[in-house]
Design a protein around this motif. Sequence first.
Motif, PDB file in Angstrom:
ATOM      1  N   SER A  80       6.576  34.659   3.478  1.00 32.95           N
ATOM      2  CA  SER A  80       6.123  34.164   4.956  1.00 32.95           C
ATOM      3  C   SER A  80       5.067  34.503   4.156  1.00 32.95           C
ATOM      4  O   SER A  80       4.277  34.959   2.730  1.00 32.95           O
ATOM      5  N   VAL A 106      -0.798  31.051  11.869  1.00 40.02           N
ATOM      6  CA  VAL A 106       0.487  31.400  11.695  1.00 40.02           C
ATOM      7  C   VAL A 106       0.954  31.497  12.943  1.00 40.02           C
ATOM      8  O   VAL A 106       0.278  31.838  14.140  1.00 40.02           O
ATOM      9  N   ARG A 110       8.319  31.378  13.053  1.00 36.91           N
ATOM     10  CA  ARG A 110       7.447  30.364  11.645  1.00 36.91           C
ATOM     11  C   ARG A 110       6.919  29.476  11.095  1.00 36.91           C
ATOM     12  O   ARG A 110       7.492  28.772  10.185  1.00 36.91           O
ATOM     13  N   ASP A 111       6.673  29.243  11.960  1.00 36.93           N
ATOM     14  CA  ASP A 111       5.806  27.919  11.840  1.00 36.93           C
ATOM     15  C   ASP A 111       4.414  28.307  11.526  1.00 36.93           C
ATOM     16  O   ASP A 111       3.548  29.330  11.545  1.00 36.93           O
ATOM     17  N   TYR A 112       3.511  26.750  10.736  1.00 40.15           N
ATOM     18  CA  TYR A 112       2.663  27.087  10.507  1.00 40.15           C
ATOM     19  C   TYR A 112       1.850  25.600  10.350  1.00 40.15           C
ATOM     20  O   TYR A 112       2.288  25.030  10.591  1.00 40.15           O
ATOM     21  N   ASN A 125       7.505  24.009   9.957  1.00 38.25           N
ATOM     22  CA  ASN A 125       8.419  25.478   9.888  1.00 38.25           C
ATOM     23  C   ASN A 125       8.296  26.072   7.858  1.00 38.25           C
ATOM     24  O   ASN A 125       7.859  24.791   7.635  1.00 38.25           O
ATOM     25  N   ARG A 126       8.501  27.096   8.037  1.00 35.73           N
ATOM     26  CA  ARG A 126       8.451  27.844   6.521  1.00 35.73           C
ATOM     27  C   ARG A 126       9.258  26.975   5.229  1.00 35.73           C
ATOM     28  O   ARG A 126       8.496  26.780   4.419  1.00 35.73           O
TER      29      ARG A 126
END
Length: 204
Positions: A80, A106, A110-112, A125-126
């Motif tokens: 992450s 963050v 799991r999205d940024y 997404n990651r």
Amino acid sequence: TFNEEKFAKSILLFRNAPRSGEASPAQFIFNRPVRDCLPAHRRSFAPEWQKAADVLEKRARRSKELQIAHYNKHTRPLASFIIGNHVLIQHPISKLWCTPGVIVEVGHHRDYLIKTPAGRIFRRNRRFLRPRVPVFPATTPATTPATTPVQPGVIQPPQPEPTEPPVRENPAPPIQENAVPPVLRRSTRKKQPRRHFFPAEWTQ
């Protein structure tokens, strides 16, 4: 008006229809499909066909499990990111990692949120992010001339004085602005007169 017969037939068809990847409600209760208004062979309700269907269903489930295991054989969990990390964003069409950015937020799944140098904000997404090591311009420290440490009681030899570079004996002549270009050398060989051949002479 409400037709009870059509409603009963539709309910019977609904209960006899298998669910996605599973048996029908009638098979859960009676362990076999029930007769409805759709035409079917009488042997389709035999127990051996139901057992064969169960075997095929187990084979299909096992094959699906093997496919999942083979697909996840070489996978690994992705680390992450935190706020301030430098990343590269994958282009959705060319699949190239060409857009740099910085993590500014963050998410929970799991999205940024990534901010690019142009000031745009992207949510990715990651799996579409890759860590990036920023390259800063190198700074050269100021160099000082090396000096020999002076030791007490030791006479230091005289240091040689810096010498100027030697002067060339035959320097190149300066270029004149209005200089006349040299005359080109011509050949002294006499030119031969040209001889033209006509088609009538070729046949002689």
